[in-house]
Enzyme design. Structure first.
Site, short mmCIF file in Angstrom:
data_model
loop_
_atom_site.label_atom_id
_atom_site.label_comp_id
_atom_site.label_asym_id
_atom_site.label_seq_id
_atom_site.Cartn_x
_atom_site.Cartn_y
_atom_site.Cartn_z
N GLN A 37 0.84 -1.20 0.00
CA GLN A 37 0.00 0.00 0.00
C GLN A 37 0.87 1.25 0.00
O GLN A 37 1.56 1.51 0.98
CB GLN A 37 -0.89 -0.04 1.25
CG GLN A 37 -1.89 1.08 1.38
CD GLN A 37 -2.62 1.01 2.71
OE1 GLN A 37 -2.32 0.17 3.57
NE2 GLN A 37 -3.57 1.90 2.92
N GLY A 38 0.84 2.00 -1.09
CA GLY A 38 1.68 3.20 -1.18
C GLY A 38 0.87 4.46 -0.94
O GLY A 38 0.55 5.19 -1.87
N SER B 69 1.21 6.56 2.56
CA SER B 69 1.93 7.52 3.40
C SER B 69 3.22 7.99 2.75
O SER B 69 3.87 7.24 2.01
CB SER B 69 2.29 6.89 4.74
OG SER B 69 1.14 6.52 5.43
N SER C 239 4.57 -1.67 4.15
CA SER C 239 4.73 -3.06 4.59
C SER C 239 4.76 -3.98 3.39
O SER C 239 4.01 -3.78 2.43
CB SER C 239 3.55 -3.48 5.48
OG SER C 239 3.50 -2.65 6.61
N GLU D 280 -9.64 -1.01 6.12
CA GLU D 280 -8.38 -1.27 6.81
C GLU D 280 -8.57 -2.06 8.11
O GLU D 280 -7.76 -2.89 8.45
CB GLU D 280 -7.65 0.04 7.11
CG GLU D 280 -6.23 -0.18 7.55
CD GLU D 280 -5.32 0.99 7.19
OE1 GLU D 280 -4.26 0.75 6.62
OE2 GLU D 280 -5.68 2.15 7.47
N GLU E 7 -4.30 9.78 18.00
CA GLU E 7 -4.71 11.19 17.92
C GLU E 7 -5.65 11.42 16.74
O GLU E 7 -6.66 12.12 16.87
CB GLU E 7 -3.46 12.08 17.79
CG GLU E 7 -2.61 12.15 19.07
CD GLU E 7 -1.85 10.85 19.39
OE1 GLU E 7 -1.64 10.04 18.47
OE2 GLU E 7 -1.48 10.66 20.56
#
Lengths: 332, 378
Positions: free
Chosen positions: B123-124, B126, B158, B241, B361
């Site tokens: 998964q690209g 971030s 990952s 997710e 957060e």
């Protein structure tokens, strides 16, 4: 797997909420708290509607429904902070039904179910709804004693939304002959539901307040120090709600697992209501610390109800012991 | 309210348990380098048995399992102490996203090899400067005839070292508002210009990577969901997710807690009031996590979407897991802090729990804004 109320149960919830919203505003809570009395007119009305007897069997004049339905009413009364001796009366009936002799049931259950008689359940040291009760059940070791309300002395606590008593002298009391544990566990679930209602109300008030209150040119709820506190309040409230509804279902459908489920619910609801009502005062700022703001009634109720039928730490120790025993059994 | 499982659900669980009793991934390889291949073999066995992605529709090779059955799958997988299949990102994220947004030929091309573990996905999303603020990502894709030329950097990727394909979100329009200038690509990882560099975690392992993209070529046909629609497509991925996986993690938490209670009892610590209080608290948290997850399932099955409790599960799990491993260190002392003790690994690994898959957060922001209706955070 269906972890939600049925259509009928949702209807009970909606009707209860609608009625209580009409009958109880903060002005009424304040008035009854400051005068140290119950709302007798509302209590009669709830009796006519059959609320106190919702979980009492038909044979003794109740509606013959379960702990799940009782829990729905307790939660809504906690949310509304109703000034009525509902918890004491309904939980006295629960324990009496489980552990009372036939004669004791004949004598008391019908009156408790209709609300004509008021009950109180607790310990010698703390009997919520004690003053004014017609009959009291005092837990004593593994057993319980039943006696006249006249033996209860009023106790001045920090929570004026409910009347509390104690029973130093049990000489006029008689024993309940049956096993009380199941009834007491059911009562703990009812008390947990009331605490869930209290927490929900504190959260609702706080969210309303922080959307409205402006500082530095914006609502204080836009600041993460405040909004994250509110998210934590929701987390605690919803967790306690999961545990309480599960325990109510367990009481009705899988009673052999009730001891653990009830301990779980009471620990979770006691912790949650204390945390959420304390955070509610904090999020209200200075006004939250005043007598004038109504948030303190919720904090006070949470403190007393958290102690009733075992404080959180007692139930947590019980859970650890139950889990250890379960693991040892599985290993053996 | 009925907290028992339906006949159909019980039958599903029984069939799965029978299969798991006869099939196992076997022991964890001693060398960490062999772990991925081990999980890939495990997925092939699951695939051959028809258990690879139970929640996928039958037409794509799944079982068309309900959300509750899918939860049962992950619970039992965890209970049997079997590993997650290798292509978990493909099955949980890429596959469902392609099913929603993919053209027929894309579904035809990509779905089957995901299930069979033939093609691993990563998964690209971030980037170094776009973590929680994902829509601020800068990786740039420029149209060049029938292709897109992509340059930029991704991080926390990952399984990139094993992946054939990447779910890549890149900026295709510099002038559009930040959420609107993004597009979602299916990028071939095995081509010039793609460099994968492992990132070593505080545990010493390298599960995730930095991904450097230099004029990487992606055919226009590999755009998913249309040009400029990348944010919406990415949200589909992000919404998936936490699906199902939560039940696996919940069961792992329960198992670890049971081991700690057993260890505490063996050492006579359970009589200690403080220890009993802390263990009782964790037992309560683990049960509340499980029960709240079940409430979420009912909400999805009844109303098609999770209720307020759905957003809270990851917060509950991550906090509880961190408390658990810290308590283990308290009770077991220095031995829990030495290599060779699994607790020493778990203690370090758990620090990632409140960061990965949405930081605490950010999740609290989401709860505050979307569930409680508070104004957007500053």
């Amino acid at each position: 797997m269906d972890f939600d109320f049925t259509a009928d149960q949702n209807e009970i919830k909606r009707t209860a909420r609608d009625l209580l919203v009409k009958r109880i505003g903060w002005a009424q809570v304040r008035q009854h708290a400051e005068e140290g009395r119950y709302d007798d007119a509302l209590w009669r009305e709830l009796g006519d509607l059959g609320w106190p007897g919702i979980a009492v069997v038909d044979e003794h004049g109740g509606a013959g429904l379960g702990v799940v339905e009782l829990v729905i009413l307790c939660e809504e009364l906690g949310f509304a902070l109703g000034s009525v001796p509902f918890l004491g009366t309904a939980t006295t009936a629960l324990v009496l039904a489980q552990a009372g002799s036939e004669a004791q049931k004949q004598r008391w259950l019908r009156g408790l179910a209709s609300g004509e008689l008021r009950g109180a359940l607790g310990t010698r040291e703390l009997l919520p709804d004690g003053p004014g009760a017609d009959v009291a059940i005092v837990l004593d070791g593994d057993g319980a004693m039943l006696g006249p309300g006249g033996a209860i002395e009023p106790l001045a606590t920090i929570d004026p939304t409910r009347r509390y008593g104690r029973a130093p002298d049990l000489s006029s009391f008689e024993e309940l002959p049956g096993e009380v544990a199941a009834g007491v566990a059911q009562a703990a679930v009812a008390a947990s539901a009331e605490l869930v209602g209290v927490a929900r109300r504190a959260l609702e008030m706080t969210v309303g307040y922080v959307k409205d209150r402006r500082q530095f040119g914006m609502p204080v709820g836009a600041f993460q120090a405040v909004s994250h506190k509110c998210a934590g309040m929701l987390l605690a409230t919803e967790g306690a709600r999961s545990a309480t509804y599960h325990a109510a279902w367990t009481a009705d459908a899988a009673p052999e697992r009730l001891p653990e489920a009830a301990a779980l619910a009471k620990a979770a609801a006691s912790d949650a209501a204390r945390q959420v009502t304390a955070d509610a005062i904090q999020a209200h700022g200075g006004i939250g610390f005043t007598w004038e703001a109504d948030v303190h009634w919720l904090f006070k109720r949470a403190q007393l109800s958290a102690q009733h039928l075992g404080a959180g730490h007692l139930h947590r120790r019980r859970l650890a012991a139950l889990a250890a025993a379960h693991i040892a059994r599985a290993a053996a | 309210m009925d907290m028992t499982f339906s006949e159909e659900e019980v039958a599903f669980r029984d069939e799965l348990c029978r299969w798991l009793a006869e099939n196992s991934a076997g022991d964890l390889p001693a060398d960490e380098k062999d772990v991925f291949a081990w999980r890939r073999d495990w997925q092939r066995r699951l695939f051959d048995g028809g258990w690879a992605a139970v929640h996928w529709p039958v037409e794509y090779g799944g079982r068309g399992a309900s959300v509750t059955q899918s939860a049962i799958f992950f619970e039992e997988l965890g209970r049997a102490r079997e590993p997650l299949p290798a292509n978990v990102l493909g099955m949980l994220l890429a596959g469902p996203t392609i099913m929603v947004w993919g053209a027929p030929e894309q579904k035809e091309r990509y779905l089957q090899p995901i299930l069979s573990a033939e093609e691993i996905w990563c998964q690209g999303f971030s980037e170094p400067d776009a973590g929680s603020d994902l829509a601020g990502l800068k990786t740039r894709a420029v149209r060049d005839g029938d292709e897109w030329l992509v340059t930029g950097q991704k991080v926390w990727t990952s399984d990139a070292q094993h992946a054939k394909w990447c779910m890549l979100v890149a900026r295709t329009d510099l002038d559009a508002p930040k959420h609107k200038g993004l597009s979602y690509f299916l990028m071939d990882m095995k081509q010039p210009g793609v460099t994968v560099r492992p990132l070593v975690q505080i545990t010493g392992e390298a599960h995730f990577n930095e991904l450097f993209l230099e004029e990487v070529r992606i055919p226009h046909a590999n755009l998913l969901g249309g040009e400029g629609n990348g944010w919406k497509v990415a949200l589909t991925t992000l919404m998936n997710e936490r699906a199902g996986l939560g039940f696996f993690l919940q069961v792992q938490l329960r198992q670890q807690l049971d081991e700690l209670i057993e260890e505490a009892a063996r050492r006579g610590l359970i009589e200690d009031g403080y220890v009993a209080d802390r263990l009782g608290d964790l037992h309560m948290r683990a049960e509340i996590l499980r029960l709240t997850a079940y409430r979420g399932l009912t909400a999805i099955e009844r109303y098609g979407q999770p209720g307020p409790e759905g957003s809270l599960l990851k917060l509950m799990w991550s906090e509880s897991n961190q408390l658990l491993v810290q308590l283990a260190a308290d009770l077991l002392g220095p031995e829990a802090l030495c290599f060779g003790s699994r607790w020493s690994y778990e203690l370090l690994r758990a620090r990632g729990n409140t960061i990965e898959g949405g930081t605490t957060e950010i999740l609290k922001n989401i709860v505050a804004e979307r569930v409680l209706g508070l104004p957007k955070a500053r």
